[in-house]
Design an enzyme around this catalytic site. Structure first.
Site, PDB file in Angstrom:
ATOM      1  N   SER A 122     -61.535  56.531  24.324  1.00  0.00           N
ATOM      2  CA  SER A 122     -60.770  56.800  25.552  1.00  0.00           C
ATOM      3  C   SER A 122     -60.253  58.229  25.615  1.00  0.00           C
ATOM      4  O   SER A 122     -59.527  58.669  24.720  1.00  0.00           O
ATOM      5  CB  SER A 122     -59.555  55.871  25.643  1.00  0.00           C
ATOM      6  N   HIS A 145     -64.241  56.161  30.295  1.00  0.00           N
ATOM      7  CA  HIS A 145     -65.458  55.968  29.494  1.00  0.00           C
ATOM      8  C   HIS A 145     -66.649  56.245  30.415  1.00  0.00           C
ATOM      9  O   HIS A 145     -67.048  55.381  31.204  1.00  0.00           O
ATOM     10  CB  HIS A 145     -65.533  54.539  28.939  1.00  0.00           C
ATOM     11  N   HIS A 149     -66.380  47.106  25.120  1.00  0.00           N
ATOM     12  CA  HIS A 149     -65.330  46.312  24.463  1.00  0.00           C
ATOM     13  C   HIS A 149     -65.517  44.853  24.858  1.00  0.00           C
ATOM     14  O   HIS A 149     -65.961  44.568  25.978  1.00  0.00           O
ATOM     15  CB  HIS A 149     -63.939  46.758  24.941  1.00  0.00           C
ATOM     16  N   TYR A 178     -63.248  42.845  25.687  1.00  0.00           N
ATOM     17  CA  TYR A 178     -62.368  42.477  26.812  1.00  0.00           C
ATOM     18  C   TYR A 178     -63.003  42.766  28.178  1.00  0.00           C
ATOM     19  O   TYR A 178     -62.533  42.284  29.195  1.00  0.00           O
ATOM     20  CB  TYR A 178     -60.986  43.156  26.691  1.00  0.00           C
ATOM     21  N   GLU A 179     -64.087  43.539  28.181  1.00  0.00           N
ATOM     22  CA  GLU A 179     -64.794  43.768  29.459  1.00  0.00           C
ATOM     23  C   GLU A 179     -65.637  42.541  29.827  1.00  0.00           C
ATOM     24  O   GLU A 179     -66.235  42.500  30.893  1.00  0.00           O
ATOM     25  CB  GLU A 179     -65.695  45.001  29.346  1.00  0.00           C
ATOM     26  N   ALA A 195     -58.713  55.853  20.788  1.00  0.00           N
ATOM     27  CA  ALA A 195     -57.286  56.060  21.029  1.00  0.00           C
ATOM     28  C   ALA A 195     -56.583  54.850  20.438  1.00  0.00           C
ATOM     29  O   ALA A 195     -57.097  53.731  20.527  1.00  0.00           O
ATOM     30  CB  ALA A 195     -57.028  56.160  22.524  1.00  0.00           C
ATOM     31  N   MET A 235     -58.218  48.495  20.205  1.00  0.00           N
ATOM     32  CA  MET A 235     -59.063  47.423  20.749  1.00  0.00           C
ATOM     33  C   MET A 235     -60.555  47.695  20.550  1.00  0.00           C
ATOM     34  O   MET A 235     -61.381  47.187  21.309  1.00  0.00           O
ATOM     35  CB  MET A 235     -58.794  47.277  22.255  1.00  0.00           C
ATOM     36  N   SER A 236     -60.895  48.509  19.575  1.00  0.00           N
ATOM     37  CA  SER A 236     -62.316  48.868  19.436  1.00  0.00           C
ATOM     38  C   SER A 236     -62.652  49.176  17.982  1.00  0.00           C
ATOM     39  O   SER A 236     -61.923  48.798  17.072  1.00  0.00           O
ATOM     40  CB  SER A 236     -62.625  50.095  20.308  1.00  0.00           C
ATOM     41  N   ASN A 242     -49.902  57.005  21.562  1.00  0.00           N
ATOM     42  CA  ASN A 242     -48.569  56.454  21.875  1.00  0.00           C
ATOM     43  C   ASN A 242     -48.082  55.721  20.637  1.00  0.00           C
ATOM     44  O   ASN A 242     -48.885  55.358  19.778  1.00  0.00           O
ATOM     45  CB  ASN A 242     -48.685  55.463  23.054  1.00  0.00           C
ATOM     46  N   HIS A 282     -52.472  52.953  30.305  1.00  0.00           N
ATOM     47  CA  HIS A 282     -53.769  53.608  30.061  1.00  0.00           C
ATOM     48  C   HIS A 282     -53.724  55.075  30.509  1.00  0.00           C
ATOM     49  O   HIS A 282     -54.350  55.933  29.891  1.00  0.00           O
ATOM     50  CB  HIS A 282     -54.873  52.836  30.790  1.00  0.00           C
TER      51      HIS A 282
HETATM   52  N1  HPA Z   1     -52.541  49.357  21.493  1.00  0.00           N
HETATM   53  C1  HPA Z   1     -53.860  49.059  21.571  1.00  0.00           C
HETATM   54  N2  HPA Z   1     -54.769  49.936  21.942  1.00  0.00           N
HETATM   55  C2  HPA Z   1     -54.373  51.183  22.223  1.00  0.00           C
HETATM   56  C3  HPA Z   1     -53.012  51.563  22.162  1.00  0.00           C
HETATM   57  C4  HPA Z   1     -52.045  50.587  21.768  1.00  0.00           C
HETATM   58  O1  HPA Z   1     -50.833  50.840  21.688  1.00  0.00           O
HETATM   59  N3  HPA Z   1     -52.949  52.871  22.516  1.00  0.00           N
HETATM   60  C5  HPA Z   1     -54.230  53.266  22.769  1.00  0.00           C
HETATM   61  N4  HPA Z   1     -55.085  52.246  22.604  1.00  0.00           N
END
Ligand code: HPA
Length: 272
Positions: free
Chosen positions: A29, A60, A82, A84-85, A112, A210-211, A234, A246
Site C-alpha cells: 500500500s 494498488h 488479499h 479480504y477482497e 504497510a 493484512m498481507s 500508524n 486507509h
Molecule cells: N492494521 C492492519 N493493517 C495495517 C495497519 C494496521 O494498523 N496499518 C497499515 N496496514
C-alpha cells in the site's frame, strides 16, 4: 484450486510481454511509486495476464513491470491481492508461483503495517524477522502440488538470514534507522481492535497487517529466498489515540518514499 496449466499460462504470457528477472519485489500500500526507480521498463496490467486476479484496493495499481534497478533486472508488482477482497488463498498467492515458474529466486515483499511495539513510530521501516499467521487461512491447504514443493514446508527461517543481514548492513551505511520485528497477519479488512492488538503483543508481534504472510509461505514452499520490509504507517489500534484510516496509511507510506527508495536500491544493488 488453480491447476499447473493456469500458472504456466500466466507465466508464458508474462515472459513474452515483459520478460523475467532473478529478483521480484512486491510493492504494498502506497509504495507503488517505487516502480519509477527502474529504467528500461516494460509493463503489463494484471487485467491483461491470463488467469491473473485484478487489484481492487485503492493504492494498488495492478501492474507488473520488469526493468533495470542498480544495473540488475528486477520484476515489480505494483499492487497485490488479499483474501479480504474475496479471493481464494490460491489466487492471492498465484503471482508468487508464476514468478517461480519464471525463474525468480529472490522475493522481496513490502507492506504497510500498524506498529504494535511501543518503541516504533509512524514512518519507521521494519525488517520482518518472523511472522505469526493469525489470518485463520493457509494458502497451502489442499492437494499439494509436488512440482512446487513438499507437503510440510519448514518455516524455521521464513525470512532469509543473509538477506536480513544485507538489509541491516545497507541501512546502517545509509544512516537509515531500520527496526526489526515479528509481523502478525490478520485477515482484515477491518483494522484490529485494541484488544486484538494487546493480544498480538502478548503473542510476540511487533506489527500487524493484512498481507505478506501468504506470499511468504508459498515462496518458501517453492524454495525462494524471501525478505520482507514493513512501513509502519500508524500505531496499531489502542497503542496511540485516534483512529486508523486507509488514507492515513497511504499518506505516511508516501512520506517514507525517500528512505524506502534509498534502502531498496542499496539492497538490490548488493544482491548476490
Ligand atoms: N492494521 C492492519 N493493517 C495495517 C495497519 C494496521 O494498523 N496499518 C497499515 N496496514
Amino acid at each position: 484450486m488453480l491447476k499447473m496449466e493456469q500458472y504456466e499460462r500466466a507465466a508464458a504470457y508474462i515472459n513474452r510481454a515483459v520478460g523475467t528477472a532473478d529478483t521480484a519485489i512486491v510493492l504494498g500500500s502506497g509504495l507503488g511509486g517505487y516502480e519509477e526507480a527502474m529504467t528500461d521498463v516494460q509493463t503489463v496490467p494484471y487485467s491483461g495476464i491470463p488467469e491473473f486476479p485484478v487489484s481492487t484496493v485503492p493504492g494498488h495499481a495492478g501492474r507488473l513491470s520488469v526493468g533495470t534497478l542498480s544495473s540488475k533486472r528486477v520484476m515489480m508488482m505494483s499492487g497485490r491481492f488479499h483474501s479480504y477482497e474475496g479471493y481464494g488463498m490460491d489466487e492471492v498467492t498465484m503471482p508468487v508461483r508464476v514468478m517461480h515458474l519464471l525463474g525468480v529466486r529472490t522475493l522481496i515483499l513490502t507492506n504497510a503495517a500498524g506498529g504494535v511495539n511501543e518503541l516504533f513510530s509512524p514512518g519507521d521501516l521494519m525488517l520482518i524477522t518472523d511472522y505469526i499467521n493469525y489470518s485463520g487461512k493457509n494458502p497451502l491447504i489442499g492437494p499439494n502440488l509436488e512440482a512446487f514443493g513438499p507437503r510440510f514446508p519448514d518455516m524455521s527461517r521464513a525470512y532469509d538470514v543473509s538477506l536480513r543481514d544485507l538489509a541491516k548492513k545497507q541501512a546502517q551505511s545509509l544512516g537509515i534507522p531500520l527496526k526489526e520485528g515479528v509481523y502478525c497477519c490478520f485477515s482484515g479488512p477491518t483494522y484490529e481492535t485494541p484488544a486484538e492488538v494487546r493480544m498480538a503483543r502478548v503473542l510476540g508481534a511487533d506489527a500487524v497487517g493484512m498481507s505478506t504472510v501468504p506470499e511468504t509461505m508459498v515462496a518458501r514452499h517453492c524454495g525462494m529466498r524471501v525478505m520482507a520490509i514493513s512501513t509502519i504507517t500508524n500505531m496499531a489500534a489502542g497503542i496511540a489515540d485516534g483512529s486508523i484510516s486507509h488514507d492515513e496509511v497511504m499518506q505516511v507510506s508516501g512520506q517514507v518514499k525517500g528512505s524506502f527508495t534509498q534502502l531498496m536500491n542499496a539492497i538490490v544493488s548488493h544482491l548476490s
